[in-house]
Design a protein around this motif. Sequence first.
Motif, short mmCIF file in Angstrom:
data_model
loop_
_atom_site.label_atom_id
_atom_site.label_comp_id
_atom_site.label_asym_id
_atom_site.label_seq_id
_atom_site.Cartn_x
_atom_site.Cartn_y
_atom_site.Cartn_z
N ASP A 143 0.82 -1.14 -0.12
CA ASP A 143 -0.06 -0.03 0.07
C ASP A 143 0.88 1.41 -0.11
O ASP A 143 0.40 2.39 0.14
CB ASP A 143 -0.86 0.08 1.36
CG ASP A 143 -0.29 -0.08 2.51
OD1 ASP A 143 0.83 -0.62 2.52
OD2 ASP A 143 -0.83 0.31 3.59
N ALA A 144 2.20 1.19 0.05
CA ALA A 144 2.99 2.20 -0.28
C ALA A 144 2.56 3.33 -1.28
O ALA A 144 2.53 2.66 -2.35
CB ALA A 144 4.47 1.75 -0.42
N MET A 145 2.65 4.47 -1.02
CA MET A 145 2.33 5.73 -2.07
C MET A 145 3.71 6.14 -2.67
O MET A 145 4.51 6.73 -1.91
CB MET A 145 1.33 6.61 -1.74
CG MET A 145 0.14 6.06 -1.25
SD MET A 145 -1.06 5.66 -2.68
CE MET A 145 -1.57 7.19 -3.19
N GLU A 151 -2.73 9.52 -8.37
CA GLU A 151 -2.15 7.93 -8.03
C GLU A 151 -3.36 7.45 -7.18
O GLU A 151 -4.09 7.82 -6.57
CB GLU A 151 -1.09 8.33 -7.06
CG GLU A 151 -0.35 6.69 -6.61
CD GLU A 151 0.82 6.82 -5.95
OE1 GLU A 151 1.49 5.98 -5.64
OE2 GLU A 151 1.26 8.08 -5.74
N ARG A 153 -4.69 4.74 -4.53
CA ARG A 153 -4.01 4.21 -3.37
C ARG A 153 -4.97 2.60 -3.29
O ARG A 153 -6.14 2.80 -3.03
CB ARG A 153 -4.41 4.94 -2.17
CG ARG A 153 -4.06 4.19 -0.78
CD ARG A 153 -4.75 5.11 0.55
NE ARG A 153 -4.08 6.41 0.51
CZ ARG A 153 -2.69 6.83 1.26
NH1 ARG A 153 -1.89 5.82 1.63
NH2 ARG A 153 -2.56 8.05 1.30
N LEU A 155 -6.74 -0.25 -1.74
CA LEU A 155 -7.28 -0.76 -0.45
C LEU A 155 -7.29 -2.37 -0.43
O LEU A 155 -7.61 -2.86 0.67
CB LEU A 155 -8.68 -0.10 -0.23
CG LEU A 155 -8.84 1.39 -0.40
CD1 LEU A 155 -10.52 1.73 0.01
CD2 LEU A 155 -8.15 1.96 0.65
N GLY A 169 -9.81 0.81 -4.33
CA GLY A 169 -8.91 1.74 -4.33
C GLY A 169 -9.41 2.98 -4.26
O GLY A 169 -10.59 3.26 -4.00
N MET A 172 -6.38 9.41 -5.57
CA MET A 172 -5.85 10.67 -5.03
C MET A 172 -4.91 11.68 -6.15
O MET A 172 -4.47 11.14 -6.83
CB MET A 172 -4.81 10.19 -4.12
CG MET A 172 -5.17 9.12 -3.07
SD MET A 172 -6.25 9.70 -1.68
CE MET A 172 -4.93 10.74 -1.12
N GLU A 175 -2.42 15.26 -1.81
CA GLU A 175 -3.10 14.74 -0.67
C GLU A 175 -4.32 14.39 -0.56
O GLU A 175 -4.71 13.88 0.61
CB GLU A 175 -2.49 15.71 0.53
CG GLU A 175 -0.82 15.79 0.35
CD GLU A 175 -0.12 14.49 0.64
OE1 GLU A 175 -0.48 13.65 1.64
OE2 GLU A 175 0.95 14.24 0.27
N PRO A 177 -8.47 12.73 -1.81
CA PRO A 177 -9.12 12.08 -2.66
C PRO A 177 -9.70 13.05 -3.57
O PRO A 177 -10.27 13.88 -3.44
CB PRO A 177 -10.05 11.27 -1.68
CG PRO A 177 -10.03 12.06 -0.53
CD PRO A 177 -8.65 13.15 -0.29
N THR A 212 -13.60 6.51 -3.63
CA THR A 212 -13.36 5.20 -3.46
C THR A 212 -14.05 4.59 -4.52
O THR A 212 -15.07 4.91 -4.81
CB THR A 212 -13.68 4.76 -2.06
OG1 THR A 212 -13.05 5.54 -1.05
CG2 THR A 212 -13.62 3.03 -1.81
#
Length: 263
Positions: A143-145, A151, A153, A155, A169, A172, A175, A177, A212
């Motif tokens: 889960d590293a960004m 991008e 993220r 889930l 996911g 983003m 910073e 969403p 999401t």
Amino acid sequence: MRRPSALATFASLTLSALLLTNGPASAHFLQIIPSEDVLPEGGTVLVDMLFTHPFEGGPIMTMERPERLGMLKNGEIIDLLPDIAKNPSGGGEGWTVSRELAEPGASVFFVDPAPYWEPAEGKFIKHYAKVVVDNYASGEGWDAMVGLPVEIRPLTRPTGLWTGNLFSGVVMKGEAPVPFAEIEVEFINDGSIQAPNEAFITQVIMADANGTFSYAMPHAGWWGFAALVTGEASMTAPDGKAVPVEEGGLIWVRAQDSASAQQ
């Protein structure tokens, strides 16, 4: 045989032009596909990059040398740009890079491409794409960004997935969403799946108010999720006009068929 009149010929050509202009546009996807998404015993991974229409298998566009290419591992970004090689394919041109993975954990490979001018749509396309490779099947660090301008993220862990699994996911931008972002979904088709019509080639879903989204993958293989937003700054087209930039945050996920795994 009676020849068609000039008026009939003109009408036919006009109709053809309208059909070509108004027909559904094929989605562009920047593929970044590793030779394996999980290396149970570690080893070397080969990562290929192409700019194409995945479901249709082409055309393959000429992809200029990326502006950035890297691998995120344990919080550190490793520059892979000096190691890439050209990879001509299908009349176009892509890129490839190989990397020896010695330590357990997930490595996030990513590419920041040069902008691609699409005259048919009157815009530049710049898709930031990434894929996760899990070394020694650790299940850690997926889960590293990277910190790309746009991008996804994850889930859901994007490795070790079965067909039918739900991938989720968050889109983003910086910073924050992106509420109600549009996500295009395509499958890298080897020709074994025939779409009933063009509506089935590119699946389209929308994120919720929190950015999401979720999608269940029905076939084994690689699936691309492209979250599309309009860039804040315009660019200059070849004719000198200012045009918009389509920015995309892409992630590639592989689904494995449980039936074939039992054989």
